[in-house]
Design an enzyme around this catalytic site. Structure first.
Site, PDB file in Angstrom:
ATOM      1  N   ASN A 170       0.827  -1.202   0.000  1.00  0.00           N
ATOM      2  CA  ASN A 170       0.000   0.000   0.000  1.00  0.00           C
ATOM      3  C   ASN A 170       0.869   1.263   0.000  1.00  0.00           C
ATOM      4  O   ASN A 170       2.082   1.186   0.183  1.00  0.00           O
ATOM      5  CB  ASN A 170      -0.901  -0.010   1.236  1.00  0.00           C
ATOM      6  CG  ASN A 170      -2.240   0.645   0.962  1.00  0.00           C
ATOM      7  OD1 ASN A 170      -2.369   1.471   0.057  1.00  0.00           O
ATOM      8  ND2 ASN A 170      -3.241   0.293   1.737  1.00  0.00           N
ATOM      9  N   PHE A 171       0.208   2.391  -0.200  1.00  0.00           N
ATOM     10  CA  PHE A 171       0.841   3.722  -0.128  1.00  0.00           C
ATOM     11  C   PHE A 171       2.010   3.896  -1.099  1.00  0.00           C
ATOM     12  O   PHE A 171       2.994   4.582  -0.784  1.00  0.00           O
ATOM     13  CB  PHE A 171       1.278   4.046   1.312  1.00  0.00           C
ATOM     14  CG  PHE A 171       0.144   3.965   2.299  1.00  0.00           C
ATOM     15  CD1 PHE A 171      -0.933   4.815   2.182  1.00  0.00           C
ATOM     16  CD2 PHE A 171       0.136   3.015   3.308  1.00  0.00           C
ATOM     17  CE1 PHE A 171      -2.011   4.738   3.076  1.00  0.00           C
ATOM     18  CE2 PHE A 171      -0.930   2.931   4.206  1.00  0.00           C
ATOM     19  CZ  PHE A 171      -1.987   3.798   4.089  1.00  0.00           C
ATOM     20  N   LEU A 172       1.908   3.263  -2.257  1.00  0.00           N
ATOM     21  CA  LEU A 172       2.892   3.529  -3.311  1.00  0.00           C
ATOM     22  C   LEU A 172       2.733   4.985  -3.744  1.00  0.00           C
ATOM     23  O   LEU A 172       1.643   5.398  -4.139  1.00  0.00           O
ATOM     24  CB  LEU A 172       2.633   2.591  -4.504  1.00  0.00           C
ATOM     25  CG  LEU A 172       3.248   2.993  -5.845  1.00  0.00           C
ATOM     26  CD1 LEU A 172       4.764   2.982  -5.771  1.00  0.00           C
ATOM     27  CD2 LEU A 172       2.761   2.054  -6.949  1.00  0.00           C
ATOM     28  N   THR A 206      -4.069  -3.249  -4.481  1.00  0.00           N
ATOM     29  CA  THR A 206      -5.199  -2.739  -5.252  1.00  0.00           C
ATOM     30  C   THR A 206      -4.743  -1.529  -6.053  1.00  0.00           C
ATOM     31  O   THR A 206      -3.787  -0.857  -5.674  1.00  0.00           O
ATOM     32  CB  THR A 206      -6.357  -2.283  -4.331  1.00  0.00           C
ATOM     33  OG1 THR A 206      -5.842  -1.375  -3.357  1.00  0.00           O
ATOM     34  CG2 THR A 206      -7.022  -3.447  -3.634  1.00  0.00           C
ATOM     35  N   LEU A 449      -7.210  -0.357   2.599  1.00  0.00           N
ATOM     36  CA  LEU A 449      -7.298   1.091   2.888  1.00  0.00           C
ATOM     37  C   LEU A 449      -6.958   1.902   1.651  1.00  0.00           C
ATOM     38  O   LEU A 449      -6.190   1.475   0.813  1.00  0.00           O
ATOM     39  CB  LEU A 449      -6.299   1.434   3.995  1.00  0.00           C
ATOM     40  CG  LEU A 449      -6.514   0.691   5.308  1.00  0.00           C
ATOM     41  CD1 LEU A 449      -5.410   1.040   6.289  1.00  0.00           C
ATOM     42  CD2 LEU A 449      -7.870   1.008   5.896  1.00  0.00           C
TER      43      LEU A 449
HETATM   44  C1  LIG Z   1       1.160   5.387  -9.134  1.00  0.00           C
HETATM   45  C2  LIG Z   1       2.503   6.060  -9.391  1.00  0.00           C
HETATM   46  C3  LIG Z   1       3.479   5.612  -8.337  1.00  0.00           C
HETATM   47  C4  LIG Z   1       2.964   5.658 -10.798  1.00  0.00           C
HETATM   48  O1  LIG Z   1       4.117   6.389 -11.107  1.00  0.00           O
HETATM   49  P1  LIG Z   1       4.548   6.778 -12.615  1.00  0.00           P
HETATM   50  O2  LIG Z   1       5.684   7.728 -12.488  1.00  0.00           O
HETATM   51  O3  LIG Z   1       3.345   7.190 -13.360  1.00  0.00           O
HETATM   52  O4  LIG Z   1       4.995   5.415 -13.297  1.00  0.00           O
HETATM   53  P2  LIG Z   1       6.484   4.890 -13.582  1.00  0.00           P
HETATM   54  O5  LIG Z   1       7.055   5.531 -14.788  1.00  0.00           O
HETATM   55  O6  LIG Z   1       7.305   5.036 -12.346  1.00  0.00           O
HETATM   56  O7  LIG Z   1       6.239   3.331 -13.844  1.00  0.00           O
HETATM   57  C5  LIG Z   1       5.387   2.877 -14.841  1.00  0.00           C
HETATM   58  C6  LIG Z   1       5.032   1.433 -14.588  1.00  0.00           C
HETATM   59  O8  LIG Z   1       4.360   1.319 -13.317  1.00  0.00           O
HETATM   60  C7  LIG Z   1       3.086   0.696 -13.520  1.00  0.00           C
HETATM   61  N1  LIG Z   1       2.126   1.268 -12.562  1.00  0.00           N
HETATM   62  C8  LIG Z   1       1.535   2.475 -12.623  1.00  0.00           C
HETATM   63  N2  LIG Z   1       0.713   2.634 -11.563  1.00  0.00           N
HETATM   64  C9  LIG Z   1       0.806   1.506 -10.840  1.00  0.00           C
HETATM   65  C10 LIG Z   1       0.191   1.077  -9.641  1.00  0.00           C
HETATM   66  N3  LIG Z   1      -0.688   1.834  -8.971  1.00  0.00           N
HETATM   67  N4  LIG Z   1       0.513  -0.145  -9.162  1.00  0.00           N
HETATM   68  C11 LIG Z   1       1.393  -0.925  -9.819  1.00  0.00           C
HETATM   69  N5  LIG Z   1       2.002  -0.587 -10.973  1.00  0.00           N
HETATM   70  C12 LIG Z   1       1.704   0.631 -11.473  1.00  0.00           C
HETATM   71  C13 LIG Z   1       2.741   1.004 -14.933  1.00  0.00           C
HETATM   72  O9  LIG Z   1       1.768   0.103 -15.430  1.00  0.00           O
HETATM   73  C14 LIG Z   1       4.094   0.867 -15.615  1.00  0.00           C
HETATM   74  O10 LIG Z   1       4.444  -0.491 -15.794  1.00  0.00           O
HETATM   75  P3  LIG Z   1       4.229  -1.249 -17.249  1.00  0.00           P
HETATM   76  O11 LIG Z   1       5.274  -0.723 -18.168  1.00  0.00           O
HETATM   77  O12 LIG Z   1       4.381  -2.703 -16.945  1.00  0.00           O
HETATM   78  O13 LIG Z   1       2.860  -0.868 -17.693  1.00  0.00           O
HETATM   79  C15 LIG Z   1       2.380   7.606  -9.338  1.00  0.00           C
HETATM   80  O14 LIG Z   1       1.510   8.015 -10.353  1.00  0.00           O
HETATM   81  C16 LIG Z   1       1.848   8.154  -8.026  1.00  0.00           C
HETATM   82  O15 LIG Z   1       2.600   8.323  -7.069  1.00  0.00           O
HETATM   83  N6  LIG Z   1       0.526   8.449  -8.000  1.00  0.00           N
HETATM   84  C17 LIG Z   1      -0.125   8.992  -6.814  1.00  0.00           C
HETATM   85  C18 LIG Z   1      -0.364   7.909  -5.786  1.00  0.00           C
HETATM   86  C19 LIG Z   1      -1.099   6.703  -6.326  1.00  0.00           C
HETATM   87  O16 LIG Z   1      -2.024   6.812  -7.102  1.00  0.00           O
HETATM   88  N7  LIG Z   1      -0.646   5.519  -5.877  1.00  0.00           N
HETATM   89  C20 LIG Z   1      -1.145   4.257  -6.329  1.00  0.00           C
HETATM   90  C21 LIG Z   1      -2.247   3.817  -5.461  1.00  0.00           C
HETATM   91  S1  LIG Z   1      -2.787   2.256  -6.014  1.00  0.00           S
END
Ligand SMILES: CC(C)(COP(=O)(O)OP(=O)(O)OC[C@H]1O[C@@H](n2cnc3c(N)ncnc32)[C@H](O)[C@@H]1OP(=O)(O)O)[C@@H](O)C(=O)NCCC(=O)NCCS
Length: 449
Positions: A170-172, A206, A449
């Site tokens: 969680n909390f990525l 999720t 969550l």
């Molecule tokens: C979600 C987040 C970490 C993605 O970061 P990003 O800079 O857009 O993506 P990156 O360039 O680092 O990485 C891209 C890869 O991550 C994957 N990815 C994107 N969002 C993801 C998620 N929520 N979970 C897992 N993988 C994810 C993409 O599918 C892609 O992989 P692929 O080539 O196999 O398709 C970023 O948008 C963020 O911090 N968002 C706000 C918080 C959030 O929404 N967190 C996720 C809650 S589920």
């Protein structure tokens, strides 16, 4: 709906944050997914393909050994470094909530933010068995600023009849300035490495986005508790064919709760409620199995974050219900600084226990009646706690009451994923047209969550 473009923008962003629908979403579909081969990262991971036919449910790769897991993380670009965020240190805890409060959701104008609190993180990330090194961060070398975070917490899952030692991820979160730089795959690999080191090979997570491959898909639903406040701050519009008075009347809840014997859960109830919840959860195909210690932590340890109630009459506890609070901060508004948001969490009821078949019409009708009253009552409790919206998902038996209790269907979906575990699809409580499925309901019993 407001005509002012600023207001319209605010509304748009809030609806997105809440995954709330603006109108008719009966034809809503999930965002178009890519072909499996286009997931450059995920196609390299032990996850199901979209078209996999699953006969035997179980691990995808079961030959790994923790001794073979590398001792060192993957290298980062020169200006960054890995860290373990020590949440027992108030300063480091602050780093996490600043990162999340400012970056967890997209809101370019910074009009409102999730208002994660220290208590919320202590509750959600420091349950029994938590490990410091599973709170993974990336800092800039120069300023030491935390720019990315991902967490794992231990969890025993039951998927259909199999128990799985697992973690929940969680909390990525990645700082807005570091997006689209492929940092996510590195963070995921690092948390996986640290978890694998402990001989754990499965995870539940999720996401709103579609990845290979959802085990279940649920939909958000929301119920306004304080319609006039939502309207006043410009976050909700007035439908063309309705007056304010009508809207207020529509969402006004009774002054008092209706269920006799409803009261806050106490320590002394733990044994009985633990048993009731376990029995209730046995109907679902995807659940988290709590130990008693975990149960106490989750439902009783954090008085301002999670609210737990029981229904007791003549010494018998017949029902249990809980919700948690995760407010928004409203910035730049002269009248309001916060929006209170409640999220329905776990509940249990003995209303249909006499029917071994969960879908028996009489049992379902009894449960529907009981849940309607119980959830209406927790909406009243949430309103009395100054919450303005109450959210729920289409998981558990929620489809039995969502429409009845005026929960509006949301715009957003939440996909449930299992890492390194193949499984046949699990019902998310939705019909083909994405309306709430009152008959089949959901077989997802875990609440993330
Ligand atoms: C979600 C987040 C970490 C993605 O970061 P990003 O800079 O857009 O993506 P990156 O360039 O680092 O990485 C891209 C890869 O991550 C994957 N990815 C994107 N969002 C993801 C998620 N929520 N979970 C897992 N993988 C994810 C993409 O599918 C892609 O992989 P692929 O080539 O196999 O398709 C970023 O948008 C963020 O911090 N968002 C706000 C918080 C959030 O929404 N967190 C996720 C809650 S589920």
């Amino acid at each position: 709906m407001s005509q002012d473009p600023e207001q319209a923008k605010k509304l748009e962003a809030l609806l997105k944050m809440l995954a709330i629908s603006k109108g008719d979403t009966s034809k809503l579909t999930q965002p178009q997914r890519k072909q499996f081969e286009e997931y450059k990262f995920w196609k390299t991971q032990p996850v199901s393909r979209f078209d996999d036919k699953v006969d035997d449910e179980g691990p995808i790769n079961s030959s790994q050994r923790s001794e073979d897991v590398p001792d060192e993380p993957l290298p980062l670009l020169d200006e960054f470094q890995w860290c373990t965020v020590d949440l027992t240190d108030p300063e480091q805890l602050d780093d996490v909530f600043i990162l999340l409060n400012e970056n967890y959701v997209e809101d370019q104008d910074a009009t409102f933010r999730f208002n994660y609190s220290r208590e919320f993180f202590n509750w959600s990330l420091k349950g029994p068995g938590w490990r410091k090194d599973w709170h993974v961060g990336v800092r800039t070398k120069q300023s030491g600023r935390l720019v990315a975070f991902i967490s794992a917490v231990p969890a025993t899952l039951r998927v259909r009849n199999k128990l799985i030692k697992s973690v929940e991820i969680n909390f990525l979160c990645i700082h807005k300035k570091l997006r689209a730089k492929r940092l996510t795959p590195i963070l995921i690999k690092e948390v996986t490495r640290r978890v694998n080191k402990q001989d754990i090979w499965q995870a539940l997570y999720t996401a709103g986005v579609v990845l290979p491959s959802p085990t279940a898909t649920c939909r958000y639903a929301h119920r306004p508790l304080n319609w006039s406040k939502l309207y006043e701050v410009g976050f909700t519009g007035l439908p063309a064919n309705a007056s304010k008075t009508q809207m207020i009347a529509k969402y006004t809840l009774p002054k008092e709760t209706d269920t006799a014997g409803l009261r806050p859960m106490e320590e002394k109830d733990v044994d009985k409620v633990f048993e009731l919840l376990n029995k209730y959860q046995s109907r679902f195909d995807l659940i988290q199995v709590f130990t008693k210690e975990e149960f106490k932590h989750v439902f009783l340890s954090s008085k301002n974050v999670v609210y737990s109630y029981v229904v007791e009459n003549n010494g018998i506890i017949t029902d249990f219900v809980s919700f948690y609070s995760l407010p928004f901060t409203v910035l730049n508004n002269p009248n309001y600084r916060e929006l209170g948001i409640g999220y329905l969490f776990y509940y249990a009821s003995d209303a249909d226990f006499e029917y071994p078949d969960r879908f028996h019409p009489e049992g379902s009708s009894k449960l529907r009646k009981r849940l309607n009253r119980l959830i209406s009552d927790v909406c009243i409790k949430a309103r009395d706690l100054k919450m303005d919206v109450f959210n729920a998902m289409s998981c558990q038996d929620n489809s039995l009451f969502l429409d009845d209790l005026k929960f509006g269907p949301g715009d957003g979906f939440l996909n449930f994923y299992l890492f390194n575990y193949k499984v046949r699809p699990i019902a998310g409580g939705l019909r083909k047209d994405n309306s709430f499925d009152t008959e089949k309901r959901s077989s997802v019993g875990v609440v993330m969550l």
